[in-house]
Design a protein around this motif. Structure first.
Motif, PDB file in Angstrom:
ATOM      1  N   PRO A 100      -4.110   3.535  -0.118  1.00 24.23           N
ATOM      2  CA  PRO A 100      -3.868   3.464   1.284  1.00 24.23           C
ATOM      3  C   PRO A 100      -4.653   2.331   1.911  1.00 24.23           C
ATOM      4  CG  PRO A 100      -5.402   5.153   0.812  1.00 24.23           C
ATOM      5  CD  PRO A 100      -5.160   4.776  -0.658  1.00 24.23           C
ATOM      6  N   THR A 105       1.243  -1.766   8.643  1.00 24.71           N
ATOM      7  CA  THR A 105       1.076  -0.212   8.218  1.00 24.71           C
ATOM      8  C   THR A 105       0.424   0.446   9.650  1.00 24.71           C
ATOM      9  OG1 THR A 105      -0.911  -0.856   7.261  1.00 24.71           O
ATOM     10  CG2 THR A 105       0.680  -0.351   6.089  1.00 24.71           C
ATOM     11  N   SER A 156       0.742  -1.230   0.057  1.00 26.39           N
ATOM     12  CA  SER A 156       0.084   0.081  -0.089  1.00 26.39           C
ATOM     13  C   SER A 156       0.766   1.243  -0.017  1.00 26.39           C
ATOM     14  CB  SER A 156      -0.760   0.096   1.086  1.00 26.39           C
ATOM     15  OG  SER A 156      -0.179   0.196   2.496  1.00 26.39           O
ATOM     16  N   ASP A 157       0.254   2.510  -0.426  1.00 25.11           N
ATOM     17  CA  ASP A 157       0.942   3.452  -0.616  1.00 25.11           C
ATOM     18  C   ASP A 157       0.115   4.883  -0.663  1.00 25.11           C
ATOM     19  OD1 ASP A 157      -0.004   3.723  -3.096  1.00 25.11           O
ATOM     20  OD2 ASP A 157       2.002   2.913  -3.992  1.00 25.11           O
ATOM     21  N   ASP A 158       0.485   5.871  -0.876  1.00 28.10           N
ATOM     22  CA  ASP A 158      -0.423   6.973  -0.792  1.00 28.10           C
ATOM     23  C   ASP A 158      -1.542   6.937  -1.807  1.00 28.10           C
ATOM     24  OD1 ASP A 158       0.762   8.001   1.364  1.00 28.10           O
ATOM     25  OD2 ASP A 158       2.051   9.541   0.166  1.00 28.10           O
ATOM     26  N   THR A 159      -1.122   6.472  -3.133  1.00 26.09           N
ATOM     27  CA  THR A 159      -2.235   6.292  -3.836  1.00 26.09           C
ATOM     28  C   THR A 159      -3.336   5.258  -3.603  1.00 26.09           C
ATOM     29  OG1 THR A 159      -1.001   4.829  -5.125  1.00 26.09           O
ATOM     30  CG2 THR A 159      -0.930   7.169  -5.521  1.00 26.09           C
TER      31      THR A 159
END
Lengths: 313, 254, 242
Positions: B44, B122, B39-42
């Motif tokens: 989440p 996370t 997962s990342d900012d785009t």
């Protein structure tokens, strides 16, 4: 002609078949005898190329099974009567077997007739009784009119009529000059069926001889003698060199006929209360021979059982 | 009580429940870890995404539950069971209870395990269990698995063949329901009332799933019932199947 | 080989499962096509590909039928009777694959044209003539995909030898796993595009954007997966005790 040369099969840690060598000759019924778990089925499966031996080889007419062209014409086998799709008819089962070895379709009806299943040929095999399944299995084995036949415990679970039928059938096949190799865990059955015996226990060969020889060697003939003058008789018998054993108030003599013992007693002026020949039972002898090689012991042989009963009273 | 103990023993002395459990847990928790890890900012991490393997778990639980019955028929141990417990309804209810409880247990461990591993990977993501929705999204998985197992036991009892029961369950739950949507005009209206779609609504619905980024996770449901009514509907469907299958088991020769 | 094929044909058709499988596959696919056609609101916009929406039903049934053709042989030990009659196991299993594949192709053929046929009957005004390569592919591709699927299912059946296991693996893989991987961030879609059943979709309904291979390349890839699995299965069956 079936030949095993140093045949071995290992499953993990257990050696199911251990360096087994023997040959089975045509024209005779050869019994393959051993207790349950002795390795009989595994050996037969290796002969038939179903299982790969860990060591050694098995040959049929000098060839491994896999090299036979149209194997059903050379070898017929009944390893398990239940190897049939339950929803397929008896005829359907034999039809595909026949087709696979390019045997004429009319041969299917011939063998059905031979084993007496013509009346139920179109019934699904799943509904067959054990006896009928066994007959269907034999029909499959005979399909290619083979010279070599293998049967694994063919009389297991059959009624007396079925047992008699199979026994006669195997004799007939051997009389026609075929090689007939049949396994069983019952010596009494083999004594009636087989002319030769190959006896194994725990995967090892124990004996390979004619049935008569095996039975004679296995069953020791003894004579039981009772007498108020047992000490005198013991002395007289002792001088002839026969072996003696005490059993309660009687003496068990082996190695001398009852007539000779009677004459010896008369010559020594001994009164006899009993002079009876004892015939050892086949099953006992077989148990003794293979005793060490039974896979699962019950630990309840006679004396131990007696002790248990005594302790539990 | 004795019957439950008997069925528990029967279930756990065979191997299939063990590898089913293993497969369900490894895949669901593994997927959750994968989702969290990538997962990342785009994209989440959210609660729905922790339950990514939900559908896979449903399928494994249903296969396990169906096999628990059909293998009894295959090896004729069902006859031994009915000899030991002539009251077939009681015997089958006990089996259903044990198998469904195991299903729920698998669901609970899978769901909380997935949620836990995602929280570990996370920690900055908003994965708090602080709303009715959040609790349903995680704990609700156990309830859906429970009733899925009941459905599978019923189908297994009815069909009695492993191959047939598994095919029917998988093809229905994974294919038929979604293909129904392809029927022009009426497809979507029918789909709204199909049981597995409704069950999804219990774990994904309210607030409206389309308002959240839920493309990662259990498929958003089109059912119009409230979440708890959705569960009741799914449970009712399972019970009806169970009753039908027990009636048929009582009528048939074992 | 013709002898072996004939043998396997007798074996397949003297049991019941291929018959009801054929019936189920045809009933489900053609029935679904009928339902879709009956509910179509704008016949003039009805496309050939819409007549084939139900092919997945047939595909699943073919997977189950082909796997069962092998696993029931293991279950009832007739595989041993087979290997006694035909000690060349690779040849025996290839013949079985051939027969099962042929039946699957036949099922696909009837299902595809049957679906097209009922749609034409219900919607005589719909433009359902097969006048482009893509339209031909959507219909004639169904039997090809069914054939490859049968090879995959036979191979999985030989490898696992268990009906429940083989069916569960095949159905879960084709319906669930391939779709689940799509959802993996970043790489999911790329992985999915290389999955065998996704390739079969690209062949039937494509060309879609961003797929690595064209329709026919995708079919070749799908078939390649089938052949690879089959080779592995034959190798394992040769070495294993029957």
């Amino acid at each position: 002609m079936i030949e095993a040369r140093g045949l071995s099969k290992r499953y993990g840690k257990t050696l199911a078949v251990d360096n087994l060598s023997f040959s089975v000759t045509p024209g005779r019924v050869t019994g393959f005898l051993g207790p349950n778990g002795a390795g009989k089925s595994t050996t037969m499966r290796m002969i038939l190329g179903l299982d790969t031996p860990t060591g050694g080889s098995a040959l049929i007419g000098g060839k491994p099974y896999a090299d036979l062209k149209h194997p059903l014409r050379t070898v017929g086998a009944l390893l398990d009567a239940k190897w049939v799709h339950p929803n397929r008819s008896a005829r359907g089962h034999l039809r595909w077997l026949a087709r696979s070895n390019q045997l004429p379709a009319k041969r299917v009806d011939e063998v059905l007739d031979l084993v007496g299943l013509s009346g139920v040929a179109n019934k699904r095999a799943g509904g067959f009784s054990l006896g009928m399944s066994q007959r269907l299995g034999i029909a499959g084995a005979l399909l290619g009119d083979p010279q070599v036949l293998l049967f694994d415990e063919p009389v297991n679970g059959l009624d007396p009529e079925g047992i008699l039928w199979i026994r006669k059938f195997m004799h007939r096949l051997a009389d026609e000059g075929r090689t007939v190799f049949v396994s069983s865990h019952l010596l009494s059955e083999m004594a009636l069926t087989a002319q030769d015996l190959i006896v194994i226990g725990r995967g090892r060969l124990i004996a390979h001889s004619s049935t008569e020889e095996f039975v004679a060697a296995a069953t020791e003939n003894t004579v039981r003698v009772r007498s108020p003058q047992l000490a005198v008789l013991r002395g007289a018998l002792g001088r002839t060199g026969v072996s003696l054993r005490d059993e309660g108030d009687s003496l068990v003599v082996s190695g001398m006929e009852s007539a000779d013992i009677g004459e010896l007693a008369a010559a020594n002026g001994v009164v006899l209360h009993e002079l009876s020949p004892q015939r050892g039972s086949l099953e006992e002898a077989f148990m003794q021979l293979t005793g060490d090689s039974v896979e699962y012991h019950t630990d309840l042989d006679a004396p131990a059982a007696a002790d248990l009963i005594a302790a539990g009273k | 009580m004795t019957l439950l103990a008997v069925e528990r023993l029967k279930l756990f002395t065979t191997r299939s429940p063990w590898w089913s459990m293993l497969a369900a847990l490894v895949v669901t928790i593994g997927f959750a870890a994968l989702m969290a890890g990538t997962s990342d900012d785009t994209a989440p991490m959210d609660l729905a995404a922790t339950q990514f393997g939900y559908n896979f778990g449903v399928v494994v639980v249903m296969v396990m539950a169906a096999l628990a019955v059909t293998t009894e028929y295959r090896f004729s141990t069902i006859r031994a069971t009915f000899l030991a417990v002539p009251n077939r309804t009681a015997a089958l209810l006990a089996k259903t209870a044990v198998v469904a409880t195991l299903g729920a247990l698998i669901g609970a461990v899978a769901a909380f395990g997935s949620w836990g591993i995602a929280t570990l990977i996370t920690p900055e993501a908003d994965l708090a269990l602080d709303s009715p929705y959040a609790w349903r999204a995680v704990a609700g998985v156990a309830l859906v698995y429970f009733f899925s197992a009941v459905i599978a036991v019923a189908v297994g009892t009815f069909i009695r063949h492993s191959a047939g029961a598994i095919s029917a369950l998988l093809i229905y739950s994974q294919l038929v329901e979604s293909l129904v949507q392809l029927i022009p005009n009426v497809g979507d209206d029918i789909y709204k009332w199909l049981p597995f779609n409704v069950a999804n609504n219990f774990v994904t619905g309210d607030p409206d799933p389309s308002a959240r980024p839920v493309e990662f996770g259990p498929p958003p449901s089109t059912a119009e019932l409230s979440p708890w009514w959705s569960l009741a509907y799914f449970a009712g469907f399972a019970l009806v199947l169970l009753i039908l299958s027990i009636v048929s088991a009582n009528k048939r020769d074992a | 080989m013709t002898t072996l094929l004939a043998t396997e044909r007798i074996k397949l058709l003297t049991t019941r499962s291929p018959w009801w499988s054929t019936l189920a596959a045809l009933g489900l696919t053609i029935g679904f096509a009928l339902i879709i056609a009956l509910n179509a609101s704008r016949p003039a916009e009805f496309e050939v590909s819409q007549t084939q929406f139900g092919y997945q039903f047939g595909l699943m049934v073919v997977l189950v039928m082909a796997a069962l053709a092998v696993t029931t042989e293991y279950r009832f030990s007739t595989i041993r009777a087979t290997f006694l009659a035909v000690p060349n196991r690779a040849a025996a299993l290839l013949a079985k694959t051939g027969v099962v594949t042929a039946l699957s192709v036949l099922i696909g053929l009837v299902a595809a044209f049957g679906s097209l046929g009922v749609s034409m009957l219900v919607l005589p005004d719909a433009p359902l003539a097969l006048d482009s390569a893509a339209e031909w592919r959507a219909v004639i591709g169904v039997p090809l995909v069914f054939g490859v699927a049968a090879v995959i299912a036979v191979a999985v059946g030989v490898l696992l030898r268990q009906s429940a296991g083989a069916i569960a693996v095949l159905l879960i893989w084709s319906m669930l796993v391939e779709n689940l991987v799509t959802l993996i961030p970043d790489v999911g879609q790329d992985i999915r595009n290389w999955m065998p059943f996704a390739m079969s979709e690209q062949f039937l309904l494509g060309p879609f954007d961003e797929r690595p291979l064209g329709p026919w390349g995708s079919l070749a890839y799908f078939a390649g997966v089938g052949v690879a699995l089959l080779i592995a299965a034959l190798a394992v069956a040769r070495r294993r005790d029957a």
